[in-house]
Write an enzyme that holds these catalytic residues in place. Structure first.
Site, PDB file in Angstrom:
ATOM      1  N   ASP A  37      -8.400   3.563  -3.490  1.00  0.00           N
ATOM      2  CA  ASP A  37      -7.405   2.670  -2.900  1.00  0.00           C
ATOM      3  C   ASP A  37      -7.008   1.595  -3.902  1.00  0.00           C
ATOM      4  O   ASP A  37      -7.841   0.779  -4.310  1.00  0.00           O
ATOM      5  CB  ASP A  37      -7.987   2.029  -1.640  1.00  0.00           C
ATOM      6  CG  ASP A  37      -6.932   1.382  -0.762  1.00  0.00           C
ATOM      7  OD1 ASP A  37      -5.852   1.047  -1.269  1.00  0.00           O
ATOM      8  OD2 ASP A  37      -7.201   1.202   0.444  1.00  0.00           O
TER       9      ASP A  37
ATOM     10  N   HIS B  48      -1.867   1.472   6.994  1.00  0.00           N
ATOM     11  CA  HIS B  48      -2.420   1.456   5.648  1.00  0.00           C
ATOM     12  C   HIS B  48      -2.515   2.875   5.086  1.00  0.00           C
ATOM     13  O   HIS B  48      -2.951   3.797   5.779  1.00  0.00           O
ATOM     14  CB  HIS B  48      -3.802   0.799   5.635  1.00  0.00           C
ATOM     15  CG  HIS B  48      -4.334   0.570   4.253  1.00  0.00           C
ATOM     16  ND1 HIS B  48      -3.649  -0.160   3.306  1.00  0.00           N
ATOM     17  CD2 HIS B  48      -5.468   1.008   3.643  1.00  0.00           C
ATOM     18  CE1 HIS B  48      -4.352  -0.180   2.179  1.00  0.00           C
ATOM     19  NE2 HIS B  48      -5.444   0.537   2.357  1.00  0.00           N
TER      20      HIS B  48
ATOM     21  N   CYS C 192       0.796  -1.231   0.000  1.00  0.00           N
ATOM     22  CA  CYS C 192       0.000   0.000   0.000  1.00  0.00           C
ATOM     23  C   CYS C 192       0.823   1.271   0.000  1.00  0.00           C
ATOM     24  O   CYS C 192       0.498   2.229  -0.703  1.00  0.00           O
ATOM     25  CB  CYS C 192      -0.984   0.007   1.161  1.00  0.00           C
ATOM     26  SG  CYS C 192      -0.231   0.229   2.803  1.00  0.00           S
TER      27      CYS C 192
END
Length: 253
Positions: free
Chosen positions: A122, A107, A69
């Site tokens: 995302d 995250h 991420c």
């Protein structure tokens, strides 16, 4: 458009002008998830992770790799900014597959504002990543083909993104609307990529969406999900592993 932006768009199969609209944002996220894999293979191989845009561009666009991420959403956020989108970075606490409250926020999440509306974007949540942006509204199911998501408000953790599994809603990650600077992710990314306690150091994790489902790796096991079928296997040699990595994820180490 600058040459690096064109190269990035080519990497995810997008051609022509990319005006900063919701429709284009949806196309970009969908294409990204189908062309660039989520993967922690550098972490597993002890290769240092850099969050510098130049290094990320070289790894993900030039060399055709993926990332986790902190890498994927950092570079995608850079692309969106270059295309004229208003992007804000958030730090999230990842709840999926956790049995207790996650001990830290680990995250990276993007928020994009278009015509006064906020959307969560995302491309770095692995198999849990929604296909398209999610409007930042409370308690409203947002259906994306065979998947459903919603955003709820928690008195302690702020926004909670949930996915529907059967009749049950389960948390994916939580976040607050506190803007985060790029340097703020450095320490956590370093911990995630180097600490023996980090889940990213314990087993290979790879995922990419396909038109018929998704492909993933969990440890040594390749898992191929299609609409009407599921297949899994463990490569019997290093050569077979490399060939499968290329075939199912487009990755060449």
């Amino acid at each position: 458009m600058e040459s690096n932006v064109i190269a990035y768009l080519n990497r995810i199969g997008i051609e022509g002008p990319a005006a900063p609209t919701l429709d284009m944002l949806s196309r970009l996220q969908y294409a990204h998830l189908h062309h660039i894999p989520y993967e922690n293979l550098d972490v597993m191989n002890g290769i240092p992770i850099s969050l510098e845009i130049e290094r990320l561009f070289d790894k993900i666009v030039t060399r055709g790799r993926g990332g986790y991420c902190f890498e994927l959403n950092a570079l995608f956020g850079w692309l969106l900014d270059r295309l004229g989108y208003r992007v804000t970075n958030y730090f999230g606490r990842f709840w999926r597959d956790e049995e207790v409250v996650p001990s830290k926020r680990r995250h990276h999440i993007l928020q994009v504002e278009i015509d006064g509306e906020k959307y969560i974007v995302d491309v770095g949540a692995g198999a849990a990543a929604p296909r398209w942006p999610l409007m930042l509204v409370t308690d409203t199911p947002q259906v994306q083909q065979d998947e459903s998501y919603r955003l709820m408000r928690d008195s302690i953790y702020g926004w909670m993104l949930e996915e529907k599994k059967g009749e049950e809603w389960r948390g994916i990650y939580s976040f607050t609307e506190e803007p985060t600077l790029a340097i703020d992710f450095e320490t956590t990314s370093y911990w995630c990529s180097t600490s023996p306690d980090s889940k990213f150091k314990k087993a290979s994790m790879v995922a990419i969406r396909t038109e018929s489902g998704r492909n993933t790796i969990a440890g040594d096991e390749f898992r191929i999900f299609k609409a009407e079928s599921f297949n899994s296997f463990v490569p019997d040699s290093q050569e077979q592993y490399k060939l499968s990595l290329k075939q199912y994820f487009g990755i060449e180490l």
